[in-house]
Write an enzyme that holds these catalytic residues in place. Structure first.
Site, mmCIF file in Angstrom:
data_model
loop_
_atom_site.group_PDB
_atom_site.id
_atom_site.type_symbol
_atom_site.label_atom_id
_atom_site.label_comp_id
_atom_site.label_asym_id
_atom_site.label_seq_id
_atom_site.Cartn_x
_atom_site.Cartn_y
_atom_site.Cartn_z
ATOM 1 N N SER A 61 78.217 108.013 119.382
ATOM 2 C CA SER A 61 79.510 108.663 119.163
ATOM 3 C C SER A 61 79.514 110.111 119.644
ATOM 4 C CB SER A 61 79.870 108.619 117.677
ATOM 5 O OG SER A 61 79.877 107.288 117.227
HETATM 6 N N1 SAM Z 1 75.497 105.373 114.720
HETATM 7 C C1 SAM Z 1 75.221 105.092 116.101
HETATM 8 C C2 SAM Z 1 74.534 106.225 116.800
HETATM 9 O O1 SAM Z 1 74.320 107.280 116.183
HETATM 10 O O2 SAM Z 1 74.184 106.039 117.982
HETATM 11 C C3 SAM Z 1 76.428 104.662 116.878
HETATM 12 C C4 SAM Z 1 76.821 103.309 116.527
HETATM 13 S S1 SAM Z 1 77.763 102.401 117.707
HETATM 14 C C5 SAM Z 1 79.261 103.285 117.781
HETATM 15 C C6 SAM Z 1 78.116 100.999 116.658
HETATM 16 C C7 SAM Z 1 76.916 100.137 116.352
HETATM 17 O O3 SAM Z 1 77.260 99.230 115.326
HETATM 18 C C8 SAM Z 1 76.459 99.306 117.533
HETATM 19 O O4 SAM Z 1 75.118 99.575 117.802
HETATM 20 C C9 SAM Z 1 76.663 97.867 117.053
HETATM 21 O O5 SAM Z 1 75.715 96.960 117.548
HETATM 22 C C10 SAM Z 1 76.540 98.038 115.554
HETATM 23 N N2 SAM Z 1 77.148 96.976 114.741
HETATM 24 C C11 SAM Z 1 78.322 96.326 114.925
HETATM 25 N N3 SAM Z 1 78.516 95.449 113.929
HETATM 26 C C12 SAM Z 1 77.448 95.542 113.092
HETATM 27 C C13 SAM Z 1 77.063 94.910 111.878
HETATM 28 N N4 SAM Z 1 77.810 93.983 111.281
HETATM 29 N N5 SAM Z 1 75.905 95.271 111.289
HETATM 30 C C14 SAM Z 1 75.106 96.209 111.854
HETATM 31 N N6 SAM Z 1 75.403 96.839 113.010
HETATM 32 C C15 SAM Z 1 76.571 96.529 113.609
#
Ligand code: SAM
Length: 213
Positions: A61
């Site tokens: 993000s």
């Molecule tokens: N917090 C992260 C960072 O600092 O880089 C950014 C996260 S990215 C915007 C969203 C993440 O959520 C992705 O890596 C995706 O694979 C994960 N995601 C989506 N659905 C999920 C779920 N049900 N449980 C765990 N992770 C999930």
């Protein structure tokens, strides 16, 4: 540019300039080397004012959004926090400087292991990454002082409210596939109190209590 100077510039022009002044939070952003959380070919853009791709169709993000969500979560040194969506590991790294333990769930194994490697390299051992569907929460370590969801949900997964302490905060983007409202939800003795923090755009939260793949 020297990474420390780039970080100082990011904090001054993107975070402080938009009204985030909590000294502990600013210190964490100065300390965590964001360029280590992006792929080699994007390192020169690591401190830019926007999200970046991290592979697998996912993103790290924008720094300001990470700061805004961190401020809303209000992490304290004794806190135990749950994060949904480890992604690059950057948000978890910031939180690791501000609270006792961070439990972070990621559904994509490749991202979880990459994040683990960087966090180990930095000796941020109070971040605990697990591969799985975060919409079920992580009961084993519950209840949490705070929960942060870094992917866009269609609704608030009930397990997250269940696994939050009374007085605890949940920061979560909720909306449709394209645009969401960033919500700050505080758990009360009875029910919850909800505050809207404005519009945002996240990749999808995919899971049992999220979007279908
Ligand atoms: N917090 C992260 C960072 O600092 O880089 C950014 C996260 S990215 C915007 C969203 C993440 O959520 C992705 O890596 C995706 O694979 C994960 N995601 C989506 N659905 C999920 C779920 N049900 N449980 C765990 N992770 C999930």
């Amino acid at each position: 540019m020297d990474p420390f100077i780039a970080r100082q510039h990011m904090v001054d022009t993107q975070i402080k300039a938009r009204g985030i002044n909590n000294p502990r939070i600013l210190k964490a952003f100065l300390e965590v080397p964001r360029h280590l959380f992006v792929d080699e070919h994007l390192k020169y853009r690591a401190y830019d004012d926007n999200p970046l791709t991290i592979g697998y169709g996912q993103t790290i993000s924008q720094p300001y959004i990470v700061a805004l969500m961190t401020e809303a979560l209000d992490p304290k040194p004794e806190h135990k926090i749950l994060e949904l969506g480890s992604g690059s590991g950057y948000q978890a790294a910031i939180l690791s400087r501000l609270c006792r333990d961070v439990y972070s769930i990621e559904r994509i194994t490749g991202l979880a292991s990459k994040a683990r490697n960087v966090l180990d390299e930095l000796s941020y051992f109070n971040v605990h990454i697990t591969v799985g569907d975060g919409t079920r929460g992580y009961e084993k370590e519950s209840p949490y002082d705070g929960i942060i969801v870094t992917a866009g949900a269609p609704y608030v997964p009930e397990k997250l409210i269940e696994q939050l302490k009374v007085g605890g905060r949940l920061v979560i983007p909720v909306g449709d596939r394209d645009i969401q409202d960033l919500k700050l939800i505080t758990k009360k003795e009875k029910g919850t109190f909800e505050k809207s923090m404005g519009g945002c755009r996240f990749v999808k939260l995919i899971g049992k209590q999220g979007w279908e793949e």
